[in-house]
Design an enzyme around this catalytic site. Structure first.
Site, PDB file in Angstrom:
ATOM      1  N   GLY A  30       0.829  -1.210   0.000  1.00  0.00           N
ATOM      2  CA  GLY A  30       0.000   0.000   0.000  1.00  0.00           C
ATOM      3  C   GLY A  30       0.858   1.253   0.000  1.00  0.00           C
ATOM      4  O   GLY A  30       2.088   1.183   0.034  1.00  0.00           O
ATOM      5  N   SER A  31       0.212   2.400  -0.011  1.00  0.00           N
ATOM      6  CA  SER A  31       0.952   3.658  -0.103  1.00  0.00           C
ATOM      7  C   SER A  31       1.702   3.959   1.201  1.00  0.00           C
ATOM      8  O   SER A  31       2.786   4.550   1.167  1.00  0.00           O
ATOM      9  CB  SER A  31       0.004   4.808  -0.456  1.00  0.00           C
ATOM     10  OG  SER A  31      -1.047   4.888   0.482  1.00  0.00           O
ATOM     11  N   ASP A  82       2.615  -3.404   8.127  1.00  0.00           N
ATOM     12  CA  ASP A  82       1.628  -3.232   7.058  1.00  0.00           C
ATOM     13  C   ASP A  82       0.642  -2.124   7.430  1.00  0.00           C
ATOM     14  O   ASP A  82       0.490  -1.784   8.607  1.00  0.00           O
ATOM     15  CB  ASP A  82       0.871  -4.553   6.842  1.00  0.00           C
ATOM     16  CG  ASP A  82       0.149  -4.598   5.502  1.00  0.00           C
ATOM     17  OD1 ASP A  82       0.203  -3.610   4.738  1.00  0.00           O
ATOM     18  OD2 ASP A  82      -0.470  -5.642   5.209  1.00  0.00           O
ATOM     19  N   ALA A  84      -3.459  -0.421   6.793  1.00  0.00           N
ATOM     20  CA  ALA A  84      -4.825  -0.932   6.960  1.00  0.00           C
ATOM     21  C   ALA A  84      -5.799   0.055   6.341  1.00  0.00           C
ATOM     22  O   ALA A  84      -5.482   1.238   6.158  1.00  0.00           O
ATOM     23  CB  ALA A  84      -5.148  -1.115   8.437  1.00  0.00           C
ATOM     24  N   GLY A  98      -5.939  -2.554  -1.441  1.00  0.00           N
ATOM     25  CA  GLY A  98      -5.000  -2.707  -2.551  1.00  0.00           C
ATOM     26  C   GLY A  98      -5.042  -4.098  -3.170  1.00  0.00           C
ATOM     27  O   GLY A  98      -4.302  -4.385  -4.118  1.00  0.00           O
ATOM     28  N   GLU A 104      -0.971 -10.907   2.395  1.00  0.00           N
ATOM     29  CA  GLU A 104      -0.746 -10.136   3.631  1.00  0.00           C
ATOM     30  C   GLU A 104      -1.113 -10.985   4.845  1.00  0.00           C
ATOM     31  O   GLU A 104      -0.393 -11.005   5.853  1.00  0.00           O
ATOM     32  CB  GLU A 104      -1.586  -8.854   3.606  1.00  0.00           C
ATOM     33  CG  GLU A 104      -1.082  -7.835   2.594  1.00  0.00           C
ATOM     34  CD  GLU A 104      -1.998  -6.641   2.410  1.00  0.00           C
ATOM     35  OE1 GLU A 104      -1.511  -5.625   1.918  1.00  0.00           O
ATOM     36  OE2 GLU A 104      -3.188  -6.727   2.740  1.00  0.00           O
TER      37      GLU A 104
HETATM   38  C1  5RP Z   1      -3.533  -3.613   0.652  1.00  0.00           C
HETATM   39  C2  5RP Z   1      -3.895  -3.160   2.012  1.00  0.00           C
HETATM   40  C3  5RP Z   1      -3.351  -1.871   2.479  1.00  0.00           C
HETATM   41  O1  5RP Z   1      -2.667  -2.062   3.654  1.00  0.00           O
HETATM   42  C4  5RP Z   1      -4.484  -0.923   2.723  1.00  0.00           C
HETATM   43  O2  5RP Z   1      -5.263  -0.814   1.558  1.00  0.00           O
HETATM   44  C5  5RP Z   1      -3.961   0.456   3.141  1.00  0.00           C
HETATM   45  O3  5RP Z   1      -3.321   1.051   2.078  1.00  0.00           O
HETATM   46  P1  5RP Z   1      -2.784   2.538   2.139  1.00  0.00           P
HETATM   47  O4  5RP Z   1      -1.588   2.522   3.018  1.00  0.00           O
HETATM   48  O5  5RP Z   1      -2.462   2.867   0.691  1.00  0.00           O
HETATM   49  O6  5RP Z   1      -3.891   3.408   2.662  1.00  0.00           O
HETATM   50  O7  5RP Z   1      -4.583  -3.818   2.749  1.00  0.00           O
HETATM   51  O8  5RP Z   1      -4.132  -4.829   0.344  1.00  0.00           O
END
Ligand code: 5RP
Length: 223
Positions: A30-31, A82, A84, A98, A104
């Site tokens: 994710g970002s 990670d 969320a 994502g 994950e």
């Molecule tokens: C990807 C995920 C990401 O952790 C979640 O979408 C958060 O992403 P971001 O940091 O871009 O807000 O679960 O599968």
């Protein structure tokens, strides 16, 4: 005022506290995780390697010089870091915005400690405002959408998206998830479901939450 990227960079730097030099870590997708990988690259911390949760993360880890290892070759994963999509007060999560939820979940399960990094906009009292992603075998798409409707959810096939595992994602809105463990177990046992984006059976151990006033750290067993 802190913008979203500034908050992500702040929490990404904070997460380096849990990265032990010479260790093997698990890395999400994710970002926010992209910011973490940038921070890791700039930190000069030398790792034995990392296990990645997606093709995207794998490529980015390599770009900052981190060796990417196969989980099957790794005996011990100290920490998994990670982001969320939603996080509740007990550190149960919705993930999968994502589309990398299955890998994950596998990598998180293999780690001793799961550190979740997010900004305060991801905090909720009850999970479910963010549509819950479910990774599904393509053959089971209509079946699972019917089951979601029977449960009171509104299913939407994620258009034009195929996961790294070759499957589809059904995003489910309209849920108020008061018992995340029960719902995770229920959805995961439907034939054709690979996994749903609830991380409650293996939730985060530590949450690092970026706010305009700094990064707040909380631990699941201290709620
Ligand atoms: C990807 C995920 C990401 O952790 C979640 O979408 C958060 O992403 P971001 O940091 O871009 O807000 O679960 O599968």
């Amino acid at each position: 005022m802190s913008d979203a990227l500034t908050l992500k960079k702040a929490v990404a730097r904070e997460a380096l506290r849990w990265v032990e030099p010479g260790s093997i870590i698990g890395v999400g997708t994710g970002s926010t995780v992209d910011c973490f990988i940038d921070a890791l690259g700039q930190s000069g911390i030398a790792l034995a390697g990392a296990v990645s949760s997606s093709n995207r993360t794998e490529e980015k880890l390599r770009s900052v010089g981190v060796a990417v290892l196969d989980l099957n070759d790794v005996v011990e994963l100290g920490v998994y870091i990670d982001g969320a999509d939603e996080i509740d007060p007990a550190l149960n999560l919705i993930k999968g915005g994502g589309g990398a939820l299955t890998r994950e979940k596998v990598v998180a399960e293999a780690a001793r400690l799961f550190v979740c990094i997010a900004d305060a906009s991801k905090e909720v009292a009850v999970l479910g405002n963010f549509a819950l992603p479910i990774e599904v075998l393509p053959i089971a798409s209509a079946l699972i959408q019917r089951k979601v409707e029977e449960m009171g959810g509104i299913p939407k096939l994620r258009s034009g998206f195929i996961t790294d595992n070759g499957n589809i994602i059904i995003d489910v809105s309209g849920l108020s998830i008061t018992d995340p463990q029960a719902m995770e177990s229920k959805i995961n046992q439907w034939p054709g479901v690979v996994t749903c984006g609830l991380f409650a059976l293996r939730k985060a151990d530590v949450a690092c939450i970026a706010t305009p006033d700094g990064v707040r750290v909380s631990e699941a067993n201290k709620q």
